[in-house]
Design a protein around this motif. Structure first.
Motif, PDB file in Angstrom:
ATOM      1  N   ILE A 199       0.880  -1.158   0.000  1.00  0.00           N
ATOM      2  CA  ILE A 199       0.000   0.000   0.000  1.00  0.00           C
ATOM      3  C   ILE A 199       0.918   1.208   0.000  1.00  0.00           C
ATOM      4  O   ILE A 199       1.606   1.496   0.973  1.00  0.00           O
ATOM      5  N   ILE A 200       0.954   1.909  -1.122  1.00  0.00           N
ATOM      6  CA  ILE A 200       1.950   2.966  -1.322  1.00  0.00           C
ATOM      7  C   ILE A 200       1.796   4.077  -0.297  1.00  0.00           C
ATOM      8  O   ILE A 200       2.775   4.572   0.237  1.00  0.00           O
ATOM      9  N   ASP A 201       0.561   4.451   0.036  1.00  0.00           N
ATOM     10  CA  ASP A 201       0.407   5.588   0.934  1.00  0.00           C
ATOM     11  C   ASP A 201       0.804   5.264   2.368  1.00  0.00           C
ATOM     12  O   ASP A 201       0.999   6.161   3.164  1.00  0.00           O
ATOM     13  N   GLN A 202       0.943   3.978   2.707  1.00  0.00           N
ATOM     14  CA  GLN A 202       1.451   3.644   4.035  1.00  0.00           C
ATOM     15  C   GLN A 202       2.965   3.510   4.031  1.00  0.00           C
ATOM     16  O   GLN A 202       3.596   3.623   5.054  1.00  0.00           O
ATOM     17  N   GLY A 203       3.548   3.239   2.858  1.00  0.00           N
ATOM     18  CA  GLY A 203       4.990   3.251   2.715  1.00  0.00           C
ATOM     19  C   GLY A 203       5.736   2.185   3.484  1.00  0.00           C
ATOM     20  O   GLY A 203       6.878   2.372   3.843  1.00  0.00           O
ATOM     21  N   HIS A 204       5.108   1.058   3.747  1.00  0.00           N
ATOM     22  CA  HIS A 204       5.824  -0.003   4.435  1.00  0.00           C
ATOM     23  C   HIS A 204       5.401  -1.342   3.856  1.00  0.00           C
ATOM     24  O   HIS A 204       4.552  -1.418   2.991  1.00  0.00           O
ATOM     25  N   GLY A 205       6.006  -2.383   4.342  1.00  0.00           N
ATOM     26  CA  GLY A 205       5.720  -3.710   3.831  1.00  0.00           C
ATOM     27  C   GLY A 205       6.961  -4.283   3.188  1.00  0.00           C
ATOM     28  O   GLY A 205       7.997  -3.613   3.085  1.00  0.00           O
ATOM     29  N   PRO A 206       6.875  -5.525   2.751  1.00  0.00           N
ATOM     30  CA  PRO A 206       8.048  -6.138   2.150  1.00  0.00           C
ATOM     31  C   PRO A 206       8.396  -5.472   0.826  1.00  0.00           C
ATOM     32  O   PRO A 206       7.528  -4.937   0.143  1.00  0.00           O
ATOM     33  N   SER A 207       9.674  -5.502   0.493  1.00  0.00           N
ATOM     34  CA  SER A 207      10.105  -4.901  -0.757  1.00  0.00           C
ATOM     35  C   SER A 207       9.523  -5.675  -1.927  1.00  0.00           C
ATOM     36  O   SER A 207       9.401  -6.895  -1.898  1.00  0.00           O
ATOM     37  N   GLN A 208       9.159  -4.978  -2.972  1.00  0.00           N
ATOM     38  CA  GLN A 208       8.505  -5.580  -4.122  1.00  0.00           C
ATOM     39  C   GLN A 208       9.372  -5.609  -5.368  1.00  0.00           C
ATOM     40  O   GLN A 208       8.967  -6.203  -6.358  1.00  0.00           O
ATOM     41  N   ALA A 209      10.528  -4.965  -5.351  1.00  0.00           N
ATOM     42  CA  ALA A 209      11.329  -4.877  -6.562  1.00  0.00           C
ATOM     43  C   ALA A 209      12.819  -4.860  -6.224  1.00  0.00           C
ATOM     44  O   ALA A 209      13.225  -4.500  -5.128  1.00  0.00           O
ATOM     45  N   ALA A 210      13.599  -5.266  -7.216  1.00  0.00           N
ATOM     46  CA  ALA A 210      15.055  -5.215  -7.113  1.00  0.00           C
ATOM     47  C   ALA A 210      15.598  -4.764  -8.464  1.00  0.00           C
ATOM     48  O   ALA A 210      14.931  -4.887  -9.494  1.00  0.00           O
ATOM     49  N   MET A 211      16.808  -4.237  -8.459  1.00  0.00           N
ATOM     50  CA  MET A 211      17.445  -3.752  -9.678  1.00  0.00           C
ATOM     51  C   MET A 211      18.851  -4.338  -9.760  1.00  0.00           C
ATOM     52  O   MET A 211      19.647  -4.165  -8.843  1.00  0.00           O
ATOM     53  N   LEU A 212      19.122  -5.034 -10.849  1.00  0.00           N
ATOM     54  CA  LEU A 212      20.438  -5.625 -11.085  1.00  0.00           C
ATOM     55  C   LEU A 212      21.206  -4.725 -12.041  1.00  0.00           C
ATOM     56  O   LEU A 212      20.774  -4.505 -13.173  1.00  0.00           O
ATOM     57  N   HIS A 213      22.335  -4.188 -11.564  1.00  0.00           N
ATOM     58  CA  HIS A 213      23.198  -3.363 -12.407  1.00  0.00           C
ATOM     59  C   HIS A 213      24.314  -4.230 -12.972  1.00  0.00           C
ATOM     60  O   HIS A 213      24.885  -5.048 -12.252  1.00  0.00           O
ATOM     61  N   TYR A 214      24.621  -4.034 -14.262  1.00  0.00           N
ATOM     62  CA  TYR A 214      25.737  -4.745 -14.877  1.00  0.00           C
ATOM     63  C   TYR A 214      26.476  -3.812 -15.834  1.00  0.00           C
ATOM     64  O   TYR A 214      25.937  -2.783 -16.245  1.00  0.00           O
ATOM     65  N   HIS A 215      27.719  -4.177 -16.147  1.00  0.00           N
ATOM     66  CA  HIS A 215      28.532  -3.388 -17.060  1.00  0.00           C
ATOM     67  C   HIS A 215      28.001  -3.597 -18.473  1.00  0.00           C
ATOM     68  O   HIS A 215      27.822  -4.725 -18.916  1.00  0.00           O
ATOM     69  N   ARG A 216      27.741  -2.518 -19.189  1.00  0.00           N
ATOM     70  CA  ARG A 216      27.121  -2.621 -20.514  1.00  0.00           C
ATOM     71  C   ARG A 216      27.970  -3.367 -21.536  1.00  0.00           C
ATOM     72  O   ARG A 216      27.438  -4.060 -22.387  1.00  0.00           O
ATOM     73  N   VAL A 217      29.278  -3.214 -21.459  1.00  0.00           N
ATOM     74  CA  VAL A 217      30.155  -3.827 -22.462  1.00  0.00           C
ATOM     75  C   VAL A 217      30.501  -5.262 -22.096  1.00  0.00           C
ATOM     76  O   VAL A 217      30.327  -6.187 -22.897  1.00  0.00           O
ATOM     77  N   THR A 218      30.973  -5.488 -20.872  1.00  0.00           N
ATOM     78  CA  THR A 218      31.430  -6.822 -20.482  1.00  0.00           C
ATOM     79  C   THR A 218      30.301  -7.716 -19.966  1.00  0.00           C
ATOM     80  O   THR A 218      30.501  -8.918 -19.808  1.00  0.00           O
ATOM     81  N   LYS A 219      29.141  -7.135 -19.687  1.00  0.00           N
ATOM     82  CA  LYS A 219      27.979  -7.856 -19.150  1.00  0.00           C
ATOM     83  C   LYS A 219      28.251  -8.467 -17.772  1.00  0.00           C
ATOM     84  O   LYS A 219      27.566  -9.384 -17.351  1.00  0.00           O
TER      85      LYS A 219
END
Length: 182
Positions: A110-130
């Motif tokens: 519930i966005i307006d309460q701003g709490h709860g388990p995380s719902q997303a992750a972001m994986l960063h990688y090097h564009r050339v070497t992957k």
């Protein structure tokens, strides 16, 4: 052809409880998920009160009656980008970044309460070497604006991705994951 079962297994291991993640799982995701079209994902949620006249009628023995109570109204909407759906996840692949999000409605925060388990992750990688650099986890910070009359309250969920995991160091030759470049 995309092997969704293998990608789902790699996602489950990547997002597991360990302090690090396997580079082979990240490499499978980077190679197996096609790039998505550019776009700006946007979600909104509105919670307010309905100040209608309520219910009016005639009750025998009581005369004219009204129910002037207020009802809470919640509306949600928005638009997203093209995403690959694998298991219970949606994946958006941009050059250098994979955004992995849980898609089941009952698990959404519930966005307006701003709490709860995380719902997303972001994986960063090097564009050339992957080579994967780090995995970041989503944190939502609520920001509320309100106006006293008429009673209007607007809550924005501002999303940040904070560092969560690094790739596991390789064993054998003493080599480790490449250092993160700025």
């Amino acid at each position: 052809m995309i092997d969704r079962f293998a990608l789902n297994a790699a996602l489950e291991r990547l997002l597991g409880e360990a302090d690090t993640f396997d580079e082979a799982d990240a490499a499978m995701l980077i190679a197996g998920v096609p790039l998505t079209k550019p776009g700006i994902p946007f979600r909104w949620s509105y919670t307010g009160t309905d100040r209608s006249r309520g219910v009016e009628g005639y009750a025998s023995g009581h005369g004219n009656v009204t129910d002037g109570s207020e009802r809470t109204v919640r509306k949600e909407g928005g638009w997203g980008t093209d995403a690959l759906r694998v298991g219970g996840y949606t994946i958006v692949h941009r050059p250098g970044t994979l955004i992995i999000e849980l898609m089941w409605a009952k698990h959404r925060r519930i966005i307006d309460q701003g709490h709860g388990p995380s719902q997303a992750a972001m994986l960063h990688y090097h564009r050339v070497t992957k080579q994967p650099r780090e995995l970041r986890i989503e944190r939502v910070v609520p920001f509320t604006l309100w106006w006293p009359f008429p009673r209007i309250e607007l809550t924005l969920g501002i999303t940040r991705y904070v560092p969560w995991k690094k790739p596991a160091t390789r064993t054998g030759g003493g080599a480790s994951a490449p250092p993160r470049s700025p």
